[in-house]
Motif scaffolding. Structure first.
Motif, short mmCIF file in Angstrom:
data_model
loop_
_atom_site.label_atom_id
_atom_site.label_comp_id
_atom_site.label_asym_id
_atom_site.label_seq_id
_atom_site.Cartn_x
_atom_site.Cartn_y
_atom_site.Cartn_z
N VAL A 75 0.83 -1.19 0.00
CA VAL A 75 0.00 0.00 0.00
C VAL A 75 0.87 1.26 0.00
N PHE A 76 0.49 2.24 -0.79
CA PHE A 76 1.16 3.55 -0.80
C PHE A 76 0.16 4.58 -1.30
N THR A 77 0.53 5.85 -1.25
CA THR A 77 -0.45 6.91 -1.51
C THR A 77 -0.35 7.46 -2.94
N LEU A 97 -3.09 1.82 -4.34
CA LEU A 97 -3.10 3.24 -4.03
C LEU A 97 -4.13 3.56 -2.96
N CYS A 98 -3.81 4.57 -2.14
CA CYS A 98 -4.76 5.07 -1.16
C CYS A 98 -4.59 6.59 -1.05
N PRO A 99 -5.52 7.29 -0.40
CA PRO A 99 -5.36 8.74 -0.22
C PRO A 99 -4.11 9.06 0.60
N MET A 199 -9.27 9.66 -6.21
CA MET A 199 -9.56 9.30 -4.83
C MET A 199 -9.10 10.38 -3.84
N ASP A 200 -8.11 11.18 -4.23
CA ASP A 200 -7.60 12.24 -3.36
C ASP A 200 -7.04 13.34 -4.26
N SER A 210 4.93 8.81 -16.47
CA SER A 210 4.88 10.21 -16.02
C SER A 210 3.49 10.53 -15.47
N TRP A 211 3.45 11.38 -14.46
CA TRP A 211 2.19 11.72 -13.83
C TRP A 211 2.31 13.04 -13.08
N ALA A 212 1.18 13.60 -12.75
CA ALA A 212 1.13 14.80 -11.91
C ALA A 212 0.02 14.62 -10.89
N GLY A 213 0.30 14.98 -9.65
CA GLY A 213 -0.70 14.92 -8.60
C GLY A 213 -1.03 16.32 -8.11
N ILE A 214 -2.30 16.65 -8.08
CA ILE A 214 -2.75 17.97 -7.63
C ILE A 214 -3.85 17.74 -6.59
N ARG A 215 -3.63 18.18 -5.38
CA ARG A 215 -4.61 17.95 -4.33
C ARG A 215 -4.62 19.15 -3.38
#
Length: 254
Positions: A75-77, A97-99, A199-200, A210-215
């Motif tokens: 498990v990781f975010t 994946l988790c929040p 999810m978050d 490649s990815w981008a996370g925006i939260r």
């Protein structure tokens, strides 16, 4: 000393590890271990004095764990590296994946019966023959056992993993009452052309790892922007796409 006279006890902040880096080199140590004040977070420095990211630490733990638990769940975010998804899958494991948040990791592990989890600020849950909570000393002992068994320097073990390029996390100001609406608009924009995990906040998959996370931050009036790619060229492309769009919102102050 609870006043922390030298520096904060935060292994996720690289500036707090400078003394450890120097000491590792001075003492010709095999590894440096950094703990936070209550002992639930771990930071690593390799024998060359280089800081090891939490992503790489969890990848090292996962590779070792899956030798004993084939097809095990890790498990990781949504703010962790895409390397965890690609490499854990390649090793026969199940990446989950988790929040964001160590409590989210703990809950997901319990729900799915996972024995290993972690997140980007250095919380690692090594529940194999142990309790399912974030104990930095337990994680450190696993790392030491891996080093002893491999008979190789830590840097050599990490070189075997694919290289990724990451932008420093950006946390521009955004009023609390507007954060959710901004994230919703960002989601709708990128859903038009890319797969998006929601999810978050949003985690946008731009392909080729490649990815981008925006939260939105849960604790302050800002948003978090994380960007990663497997090449510097792709990283620049994704940065241009993501930051170019976010700068169209006057509510976000850089």
């Amino acid at each position: 000393d609870g006043r922390f006279p030298n520096h904060s006890a935060d292994p996720s902040k690289y500036e707090t590890l400078h003394d450890l880096q120097k000491t590792v080199l001075q003492e010709h140590a095999h590894v440096g271990l950094a703990f936070d004040g209550d002992g639930d977070r771990l930071g690593l420095v390799d024998e060359q004095g280089k800081i090891v990211s939490a992503d790489m630490t969890l990848l090292l733990l996962a590779q070792d764990h899956l030798l004993r638990f084939p097809r095990g769940t890790v498990v990781f975010t949504v703010s962790n590296s895409s390397l965890l998804q690609s490499e854990i899958s390649a090793w026969g494991g199940r990446p989950l994946l988790c929040p964001v948040g160590h409590s989210s990791v703990e809950h997901a592990m319990r729900e799915h019966g996972a024995l290993l989890g972690g997140e980007q600020s250095g919380h690692f849950f090594c529940a194999e023959e142990y309790f399912p909570f974030d104990d930095a000393l337990k994680a450190a002992l696993h790392v030491l056992r891996i080093l002893q068994s491999a008979g190789k320097p830590l840097s050599r073990l990490l070189e075997a993993f694919p290289k990724v390029y990451q932008s420093p996390e950006r946390r521009p100001h955004c009023p609390d009452e507007q954060k959710a609406a901004i994230i919703a608009r960002v989601k709708e924009h990128f859903l038009q052309g890319f797969p998006v995990e929601t999810m978050d906040g949003v985690r946008i998959d731009f392909g080729e790892g490649s990815w981008a996370g925006i939260r939105q931050s849960n604790t302050s009036p800002c948003i978090s922007v994380c960007i990663e790619a497997r090449t510097q060229k792709k990283l620049a492309e994704v940065e241009s796409l993501v930051l170019g769009h976010l700068r169209q919102y006057p509510e976000i102050q850089w």
